[in-house]
Enzyme design. Structure first.
Site, short mmCIF file in Angstrom:
data_model
loop_
_atom_site.label_atom_id
_atom_site.label_comp_id
_atom_site.label_asym_id
_atom_site.label_seq_id
_atom_site.Cartn_x
_atom_site.Cartn_y
_atom_site.Cartn_z
CG ASP A 111 36.14 14.16 32.52
OD1 ASP A 111 35.06 13.57 32.57
OD2 ASP A 111 36.64 14.80 33.49
CD GLU A 158 45.37 15.09 31.31
OE1 GLU A 158 44.53 14.20 31.08
OE2 GLU A 158 45.60 15.51 32.46
CE1 TYR A 191 42.60 16.87 38.49
CE2 TYR A 191 44.07 16.33 36.68
CZ TYR A 191 43.00 17.05 37.18
OH TYR A 191 42.33 17.95 36.38
C1 BDP Z 1 42.36 15.78 33.19
C2 BDP Z 1 41.74 16.28 31.90
C3 BDP Z 1 40.43 17.01 32.12
C4 BDP Z 1 39.56 16.20 33.08
C5 BDP Z 1 40.30 16.07 34.40
C6 BDP Z 1 39.50 15.32 35.46
O1 BDP Z 1 42.64 17.13 31.22
O2 BDP Z 1 39.79 17.26 30.90
O3 BDP Z 1 38.30 16.76 33.25
O4 BDP Z 1 41.47 15.35 34.16
O5 BDP Z 1 39.61 14.10 35.52
O6 BDP Z 1 43.08 14.68 32.97
O7 BDP Z 1 38.75 15.94 36.18
#
Ligand code: BDP
Length: 657
Positions: A230, A470, A533
């Site tokens: 990402d 990840e 998250y």
């Molecule tokens: C995580 C990744 C990171 C992404 C982030 C996101 O490690 O690189 O930018 O999520 O979704 O899973 O903002």
């Protein structure tokens, strides 16, 4: 890199950047040490060509040195940064057409810089492109010197020519490589340096291109250009290209300084490698202290003890100057190299992370090397500002998400007392992809690990190595793990862990796990790092519920592993100026309330050794439905470093103001 069509394809079948066979390609330092398998693996796509090793200089190979060039009484340095000539090569005709000597239709480009944000037709171009410059090499370098060309970072694959002679080939962005060019230089005219670079997203690379099983988070958010990660796949010469000269007779190839604490004393063990199996003398100086070096087969060791030493850390980032000198029969210096070192220890004891024997809690961010126009090109102004903002926010740490950062950034971290989790570019790994791809990635990851440790081993700021971000062994965000993929990952990560410890037994090693991902892999590593998250990708809009899930999750990790836990990512996309009461997703209030809950949960758990907010600043991504304006908006600063409400909140929590 163009893919070879058949496994074991004959040399040259790989296309423009694959053809090194039969020519003398000198690749120095850790890359040479890593040898053929890694280099060959790096240029492979889905198929696995076993291209022969580039010939390497026996004197340098195997020592693993990647010292940052410096200028002193014995050494010279020439930085080629500035305007170079540039040409895209979408049909990959340049090598056969002699572009290594002259580009037919060049335009000016800045080096270092990514090419993508400079030219409209180059924005999404990840294929081959050529850089070229001309320069005189100082006449004084002609006698008694060996001259090396060092590329700080070419993303992803590069081939380098001097006056039409191929001198180096390298796979993997973000890490330096160098080649001896003494014999290829002209002294009566300008020298032509040409570098061909491409950043194709291929299955066997690290990071890999999208495979049959899809990417990680990038698979969820979609994106063009397609990647497994990402962030935008910036391409080009991202760090300076240097020429440097060292004494021809012999020179210091590598210095390794490790430090211990005994009572109030600091003990520094120094190992020096010198070229050509050097068997002479030298000395090492640390302030008032001095020790002799007696070389055997190019290696010498010394131990220095500093009584009542100042130990390096965020509160007192004290650096000691270490001077290494080679001497002739009369004791006169023939080469020297200086390093700034910090005396400190890092260890894991039970569920605590200790710096200099005391528990430490990391406060900080995941970051990116990302700035308008420069893309991923070295931007020293950005770095100076970012360290100022880290200090302003009361942070003491960051992770080099998701690739090694510039050497200047590591040097600043040493000087400013910032604790760095230093990560190789192993993002987007999916162990459901074909075994052959996994094998190629392992070789490439090992190469990058060796190069990273060789480059950064002497930085006190690097407190931990991280071997992947990840990785997937099944669907992300809580799907059922796939046993075959879990096993493949186990083998892969054991190998990376063992190799890291073999290269450097003084630092903990970690792996960053995805939410709902394979937990077994964490068992291999010293510290459990997880990205979470809850309240964003899951439990959207439900912050209290998210906080409860987070607390259960953290306690579960602690029960299962009994190791320190670091939440290496947590964050919400936030558009500055969007406000909502009660807080709603994408608003500045939501980001603050989300971060507050995470920090509160961590504060109640002494086994949580760190909290890294995702992200320090908004950053460029591919285009996709979840990435407004081709950006990830999880920064607490905007891309041009203006604070969102969350930055002020963190400052009040961390700096107490
Ligand atoms: C995580 C990744 C990171 C992404 C982030 C996101 O490690 O690189 O930018 O999520 O979704 O899973 O903002």
């Amino acid at each position: 890199m163009p893919q070879s069509s058949t496994p074991g394809a004959c040399p040259g079948a790989g296309g423009p950047l694959g053809d090194v066979a039969g020519r003398r390609v000198v690749l120095m330092g850790a890359a040479a040490a890593a040898g053929a398998a890694s280099l060959a693996a790096g240029q492979a796509g889905a198929q696995a060509p076993s291209e022969p090793a580039p010939a390497s200089d026996g004197a340098r190979a195997g020592r693993g040195g990647l010292l940052r060039p410096q200028r002193n009484a014995h050494r010279e340095l020439l930085d080629t940064s500035g305007l170079w000539r540039f040409q895209l090569d979408p049909r990959e005709e340049g090598e056969a057409a002699g572009w290594s000597r002259a580009l037919p239709a060049p335009r000016p480009i800045a080096v270092p810089c990514s090419w993508n944000d400079l030219f409209d037709d180059a924005k999404d171009h990840l294929g081959l492109a050529w850089y070229q410059t001309e320069l005189w090499v100082p006449a004084a370098w002609r006698e008694g010197r060996r001259v090396f060309l060092r590329v700080g970072s070419a993303n992803y694959a590069a081939k380098v020519w001097v006056n039409g002679t191929l001198v180096a080939e390298h796979f993997g962005g973000h890490l330096p490589f160098e080649a001896e060019v003494t014999g290829a230089l002209a002294w009566d005219r300008p020298n032509t340096i040409a570098i061909a670079v491409e950043n194709k997203q291929l299955l066997g690379r690290v990071p890999p291109g999208p495979g049959p099983a899809g990417g990680g988070v990038a698979g969820i958010v979609g994106g063009y250009p397609a990647t497994t990660y990402d962030f935008f796949p910036y391409a080009g010469l991202h760090r300076p290209v240097l020429l440097h000269a060292v004494p021809a007779a012999t020179h210091i190839e590598d210095v390794t300084a490790t430090t211990r604490i005994e009572g109030r004393d600091g003990v520094v063990d120094v190992t020096v490698a010198a070229a050509g199996g050097y068997a002479g003398r030298g000395r090492v100086r640390l302030g008032e202290l001095e020790a002799d070096l007696a070389f055997r087969a190019g290696t010498a060791q010394a131990t220095l003890r500093i009584p009542s030493a100042r130990f390096w850390g965020p509160r007192d980032p004290h650096l000691y100057r270490l001077d290494v000198t080679l001497t002739d029969g009369q004791g006169r210096g023939t080469d020297s190299y200086a390093l700034d070192i910090g005396i400190r220890t890092v260890e894991v004891r039970g569920d605590r992370l200790l710096l200099n024997g005391e528990p430490v809690a990391l406060r900080g961010f995941g970051k990116h090397e990302d700035f308008p126009l420069h893309g991923r090109g070295l931007d020293l102004a950005m770095w100076v500002r970012d360290y100022e903002l880290l200090r302003w926010a009361g942070a003491n740490s960051y992770r080099t998400t998701h690739y090694p950062y510039a050497e200047e950034a590591m040097e600043l971290a040493d000087r400013l007392g910032v604790l760095v989790i230093n990560e190789i570019p192993a993002v987007g790994l999916n162990f459901e992809d074909p075994e052959e791809a996994t094998a190629q990635r392992l070789d490439q990851a090992l190469l990058q690990l060796r190069e990273l440790v060789a480059r950064d081993k002497n930085h006190p700021s690097t407190i931990m190595w991280c071997v992947a971000n990840e990785p997937l062994g099944g669907p992300p965000l809580g799907g059922q793990p796939v046993p075959r993929a879990v096993e493949a990952g186990m083998r892969f990560f054991r190998r990376l862990y063992d190799e890291t410890r073999r290269l450097d037994a003084t630092r903990p090693v970690t792996l960053v796990g995805v939410q709902g991902g394979v937990l077994d892999w964490h068992g291999i590593f010293d510290v459990v790092c997880v990205n979470r998250y809850f309240g964003w990708y899951t439990q959207p809009g439900r912050l209290d519920e998210a906080a409860r899930v987070l607390e259960d999750d953290l306690d579960g990790l602690h029960r299962r592993f009994g190791k320190p836990v670091i939440v290496t990512e947590f964050g919400t996309d936030t558009l500055p100026g969007v406000h909502a009461a009660p807080p709603e997703m994408w608003s500045e209030e939501y980001q603050v309330e989300y971060l507050r809950r995470y920090l509160d949960a961590a504060a109640r758990r002494p086994f949580v050794a760190g909290m890294h907010v995702w992200n320090f600043a908004d950053f460029k991504t591919g285009q996709g439905t979840a990435r407004a304006g081709g950006m990830n908006h999880k920064g607490v600063f905007t891309r041009d470093r203006r604070p969102k409400m969350a930055a002020h909140f963190l400052r009040s929590r961390w700096a107490g103001t």
